[in-house]
Write an enzyme that holds these catalytic residues in place. Structure first.
Site, short mmCIF file in Angstrom:
data_model
loop_
_atom_site.label_atom_id
_atom_site.label_comp_id
_atom_site.label_asym_id
_atom_site.label_seq_id
_atom_site.Cartn_x
_atom_site.Cartn_y
_atom_site.Cartn_z
N LYS A 22 0.86 -1.11 0.15
CA LYS A 22 0.12 -0.12 0.15
C LYS A 22 0.77 1.21 -0.10
CE LYS A 22 -3.72 -0.28 2.34
NZ LYS A 22 -4.49 -0.48 3.43
N ARG A 92 -3.29 3.17 8.67
CA ARG A 92 -3.50 1.65 8.01
C ARG A 92 -2.27 0.76 7.95
NH1 ARG A 92 -8.19 2.47 4.15
NH2 ARG A 92 -8.63 4.71 4.25
N GLY A 101 -8.16 -7.08 4.61
CA GLY A 101 -8.91 -7.01 5.70
C GLY A 101 -8.27 -8.08 6.96
N MET A 103 -5.56 -7.14 8.51
CA MET A 103 -4.93 -6.46 9.93
C MET A 103 -5.68 -5.12 10.18
SD MET A 103 -0.85 -6.82 9.12
CE MET A 103 -1.22 -6.37 7.31
N ARG A 336 -4.15 -1.15 -6.25
CA ARG A 336 -3.42 -2.42 -6.10
C ARG A 336 -3.75 -3.28 -7.38
NH1 ARG A 336 -6.14 -4.33 -0.57
NH2 ARG A 336 -8.07 -4.24 -1.30
N HIS A 452 -15.98 -8.55 1.87
CA HIS A 452 -14.85 -9.36 2.52
C HIS A 452 -15.07 -10.89 1.92
CE1 HIS A 452 -13.54 -12.35 5.18
NE2 HIS A 452 -12.51 -11.64 5.31
N SER A 768 9.32 -44.38 -16.83
CA SER A 768 8.15 -43.39 -16.36
C SER A 768 8.17 -43.42 -14.73
CB SER A 768 6.54 -43.84 -16.72
OG SER A 768 5.73 -43.03 -16.43
N CYS A 836 4.40 -40.05 -14.08
CA CYS A 836 2.87 -40.02 -14.26
C CYS A 836 2.20 -40.16 -12.91
CB CYS A 836 2.72 -41.45 -14.99
SG CYS A 836 3.27 -42.74 -14.17
N TYR A 856 8.48 -35.38 -20.27
CA TYR A 856 7.32 -35.13 -20.28
C TYR A 856 6.59 -35.43 -18.99
CZ TYR A 856 6.11 -40.31 -20.48
OH TYR A 856 6.07 -41.54 -20.09
C1 PEP Z 1 2.91 -44.28 -8.88
O1 PEP Z 1 2.92 -45.03 -8.34
O2 PEP Z 1 3.06 -42.98 -9.09
C2 PEP Z 1 1.74 -44.34 -10.05
C3 PEP Z 1 1.72 -43.72 -11.36
O3 PEP Z 1 1.05 -45.58 -10.21
P1 PEP Z 1 -0.08 -45.99 -9.20
O4 PEP Z 1 -0.48 -44.68 -8.60
O5 PEP Z 1 -1.08 -46.62 -9.93
O6 PEP Z 1 0.52 -47.09 -7.99
#
Ligand code: PEP
Ligand code: MG
Length: 889
Positions: A22, A92, A101, A103, A336, A452, A768, A836, A856
């Site tokens: 501020k 303020r 809000g 303080m 702001r 708020h 993976s 994954c 990825y």
């Molecule tokens: C993991 O273990 O990260 C995975 C993707 O397999 P799951 O969650 O099916 O065990």
């Protein structure tokens, strides 16, 4: 001497750390010549000095405050405590990061029995002067002397009732004088001291109180939620007061330069004539939309619009501006960067880029990937016949269903029992923040779009309705009424935060779609990001969603989900119960065409994008009935049908369930260990994939399958499973005479696999990282139990900074990921690597994946847009930086 106090014309907008958000903005606005009431800022360093001296204002700060005050008095021509021309100031808080809000603030400081007379004469408005004085006493007593506002409100209500008035504007100067006398008695009684009349004393007490409020409970909770460090401290801004309550040519309001809900490039806000700032924010009176100011005060409106444009150009972003009109003259009190919904954030970023105000890169960095979740939320199905029970202001979009609760503590308690709740209040205050966090959505019967509840809910991406005056809420009875309809605590309602409508019961919902602006922003992100983004999908529907949201492949298809189908589970059980290889083969031959059909469906949708198919992973007992339930059934049958075939079958099932029982199933007979024990299961799955490839390829559709072996811990496991799959492939090839193109890789989800990744890579075409299991096995925390047992306490007590199942533990689990990548690529420099686990859809983990050079990330289809954006941000943020190496930290 350290400098702790800065006049507004001594600072600038870059000094947020020192002057608070501020203070820096007030300095910046003063610098660019806007009509800002003059004042000074006591720095965040002063706040820390205050705490260092055991919560006392150090003498050198007092000296600097006095000097700044003199300066302010000279500039305004008024003097603090002067009975004929008094200076009144606001005090303020202003932290580095906005904490709306949380303080404390004090307005009208400098009022006492003498200056009030001066004010009355000067403004020729005794009513206004005494009203301001009583507001000051109430606010000061609440914030500084810790006298609950309730006593003052109670007294005011008594006086109003006694005089037969319905609202405050009916009160005369004399009435306010009477209230003031009563207020002072309340102070005497509850604070055990007389109300301080000396303005300097008032000033120092208020400065201390604002510093103290940095550590009040709600500020601490808010900081924890927003991950704001506690050592930053707050600045204090002392600013000469301007009055929006000097009559009908005065007023006050809040406006956003663009719509913070939708992002539309149109001035958006509200104001109240003849009112002070807190009346708008507190939501006690329902304000007017800003456009009507155009009719009421055309010149002021014109000047305000120009100022808004100037501020937006200057800050290159949507601004949230507080203004006051004092006797026809416009003042800007603060600006702001405005909080906004995800939808608005995207639209604003894209439109600012199209208007050449910001670059593409900047537009990408402007949208917080975490916020996108709210866009990917469900909304009420269009087919639903909308007969709303009531309608309020659409304060934050999204739809939610839940049980009605009337209290923030109840919301928190019931939500902890995994029940969805909707918090309904007359209005919310910062003390209700934990309830807003716990609830699916918040509804208030009073207050505007900038109240708020609205600001906080929007920031959190939760649906919210404000100012729904049709709700007659009775907090004591825990119910609200709309006409004759009574809704009690625990009743289910659905709210639509995008329209402001409230419905009784549940409504059908539909899945979200991406707006044009969102699509465009994501294509910009795609041009920049280096990480690929795939989705975890187990069926053609999920695969379609994945493609729709921009995934470039499937990173994990969990084949066990296909076994869970009601028509298939008996066959799966038959396969598990088989005592001989031949019996198992018979059951598997029934499953094969079903699996094949699943894969065909997915390959067709994916049209040549890679599809990583994981062979069976969970322990087999997951496909069988629960042991205890089965035991009950068998016992009953022994009594009722002692010699029946049914009993014999159930007894056989129970024996098998007992045989498969494991103490630690997640560390047990699962993953590739199943393939090692029952190779015929993996052979069936591999063949189903190969037949599907043949069928789909014959239709002219390109197919890129990647067969993945789970839970490998030793290279020999992968070696054997790889041979098994290759052999199955050769059989199919011989049988139908086509060429099969596929990869065989593995999941890296136990520490040994990461540590011996160089050996494992000899047998793998890709890795993976299954960071769900890798987190479980690295910490030794059961992923099914930890979150419900001790993990929450670990996070609350800061044993762990975050939930490692949600955000990758970079120093521990991450070190294994990085080791795995480096060792794997030492063997095969071009080894394809991905992730994954759930972390593949979390912003910070995605950044980590980018940094360690994964190819990825793969996440749920709904998180794909988030991952595309986060991956682009990771590229932009790291362009200047060296790649990180946790192995060397
Ligand atoms: C993991 O273990 O990260 C995975 C993707 O397999 P799951 O969650 O099916 O065990
Ligand atoms: Mg796993």
């Amino acid at each position: 001497m350290n400098k702790f106090v800065y006049m507004f014309d001594e600072g600038n907008g870059n000094q947020k750390e020192l002057l608070g958000g501020k203070g820096a903005n007030l300095a910046e606005m003063t610098r660019i010549g806007l009509p800002v009431p003059y004042g000074f800022t006591i720095s965040t360093e002063a706040c820390n000095a205050y705490y260092d001296t055991g919560k006392a204002i150090p003498a050198e700060i007092e000296t600097q405050v006095l000097k700044a005050l003199k300066n302010l008095e000279q500039k305004t021509g008024k003097r603090l405590g002067d009975s004929s021309n008094p200076l009144l100031v606001s005090v303020r808080s202003g932290a580095v990061h906005s904490m709306p809000g949380m303080m404390d603030t004090i307005l009208n400081l400098g009022m006492n029995d003498e200056t009030v007379v001066g004010m009355a004469e000067l403004t020729n408005n005794a009513r206004f002067a005494y009203d301001s004085y009583r507001r000051f006493i109430q606010m000061f007593s609440d914030v500084v002397l810790k006298v609950d506002s309730f006593y003052f409100e109670q007294l005011l209500e008594e006086v109003r009732d006694e005089k037969g008035y319905r609202s405050d504007p009916e009160m005369s100067a004399e009435d306010w004088q009477e209230v003031i006398q009563g207020y002072k008695k309340i102070v005497q009684k509850h604070a055990r001291r007389v109300f301080p009349e000396n303005p300097l004393e008032q000033l120092y007490l208020s400065i201390s109180a604002v510093f103290d409020s940095w550590n009040n409970q709600r500020a601490v909770v808010y900081r924890r939620l927003q991950k704001i460090p506690g050592h930053l401290g707050t600045a204090v801004n002392i600013q000469s007061m301007v009055f929006g309550n000097m009559g009908n040519d005065s007023g006050t309001g809040v406006a956003f330069t663009r719509n913070p809900s939708t992002g539309e490039a149109k001035l958006y806000g509200e104001y109240l004539i003849n009112a002070q700032g807190e009346d708008v924010v507190a939501g006690i009176r329902t304000p007017q939309p800003i456009v009507t100011l155009q009719n009421e005060m055309p010149e002021v409106y014109q000047q305000f619009v120009e100022t808004c444009n100037l501020l937006e150009q200057h800050y290159q972003d949507m601004q949230d501006i507080e203004f006051t009109v004092e006797s026809g003259k416009l003042f800007i009190l603060q600006t702001r960067t405005g909080k906004r919904t995800a939808q608005a954030a995207i639209r604003i970023a894209v439109e600012l880029m199209k208007d050449n105000i910001i670059s593409k890169e900047e537009a990408i960095l402007r949208v917080d990937p975490d916020q996108l979740n709210q866009l990917l939320h469900r909304r009420i199905d269009d087919s639903f016949k909308r007969t709303a029970l009531a309608k309020g202001l659409p304060a934050s979009p999204g739809a939610a269903t839940g049980k009605v609760v009337f209290d923030a503590d109840d919301a928190e308690r019931i939500a902890k029992e995994e029940q969805k709740v909707i918090l309904v209040r007359p209005e919310t205050t910062p003390d209700d923040i934990h309830g807003i966090v716990a609830a699916e959505a918040t509804v208030t019967s009073r207050g505007g779009m900038t109240s708020h509840a609205a600001v906080v809910a929007r920031g959190m991406g939760k649906a919210c309705i404000c100012g729904c005056e049709a709700l007659n809420i009775d907090i004591a009875l825990k119910q609200f009424k709309v006409g004759d309809t009574v809704v009690k605590e625990g009743d289910i309602i659905t709210i639509d935060g995008s329209t402001g409508e409230i419905f009784l019961g549940e409504t059908p919902m539909i899945e979200p779609q991406l707006s044009d602006e969102f699509q465009l922003l994501l294509t910009w992100a795609d041009d920049i990001r280096k990480l690929g983004v795939r989705a975890n999908a187990d069926n053609p529907e999920d695969a379609k969603k994945a493609i729709e949201f921009g995934a470039s492949g499937i990173g994990l298809c969990r084949t066990e989900h296909m076994f869970m189908d009601a028509t298939r589970i008996p066959i799966v059980q038959e396969m598990i119960l088989a005592d001989t290889f031949e019996d198992r083969e018979t059951a598997l031959s029934k499953l094969l065409p079903m699996q094949q059909e699943d894969f065909e469906g997915i390959f067709e949708v994916m049209q040549g994008h890679p599809v990583t198919i994981r062979l069976l992973d969970p322990p087999l007992h997951e496909f069988l009935p629960d042991k205890d339930e089965l035991l009950v059934e068998v016992t009953k049958l022994q009594l009722t049908e002692p010699n029946s075939k049914k009993l014999l079958d159930k007894e056989q099932l129970l024996r098998k369930v007992r045989q498969l029982h494991e103490f630690n199933p997640m560390l047990g007979h699962r993953g590739c260990r199943l393939g090692m024990s029952y190779p015929e299961i993996y052979v069936m799955q591999a063949k189903a994939i190969f037949y599907a490839i043949a069928k789909v390829t014959a239709k002219g559709i390109d197919v890129k399958p990647e067969i993945m072996i789970p839970l490998v811990g030793h290279v020999n496991e992968l070696k054997q499973m790889r041979q098994l799959v290759i052999h199955a492939g050769e059989q199919v090839k011989e049988e139908i005479g086509i060429k099969l193109d596929y990869l065989i890789g593995t999941m890296i989800e136990v520490p040994r696999a990461a540590l011996t990744a160089d050996e494992i890579a000899e047998e793998a075409d890709f890795f993976s990282f299954g960071t769900n299991d890798l987190t479980q096995t690295t910490f030794g925390y059961s992923r099914d139990d930890a979150e419900g047992k001790f993990l929450q306490a670990y996070i609350e007590n800061k044993v762990l900074p975050e939930n490692p199942f949600a955000s990758l533990d970079q120093q521990g689990v991450g070190k294994l990921v990085q080791t795995g990548v480096q060792l794997g690529r030492a063997t095969k420099p071009n080894l394809k690597t991905g992730i994954c686990g759930e972390h593949g859809g979390e912003k910070n983990s995605i950044q980590f994946c980018h940094n360690v050079g994964l190819d990825y990330v793969s996440c749920s289809p709904y998180r794909v847009p988030l991952a595309r954006l986060a991956a682009a941000q990771a590229t932009l943020e790291n362009e200047q930086k060296q790649p990180i190496n946790v192995l060397q930290t």
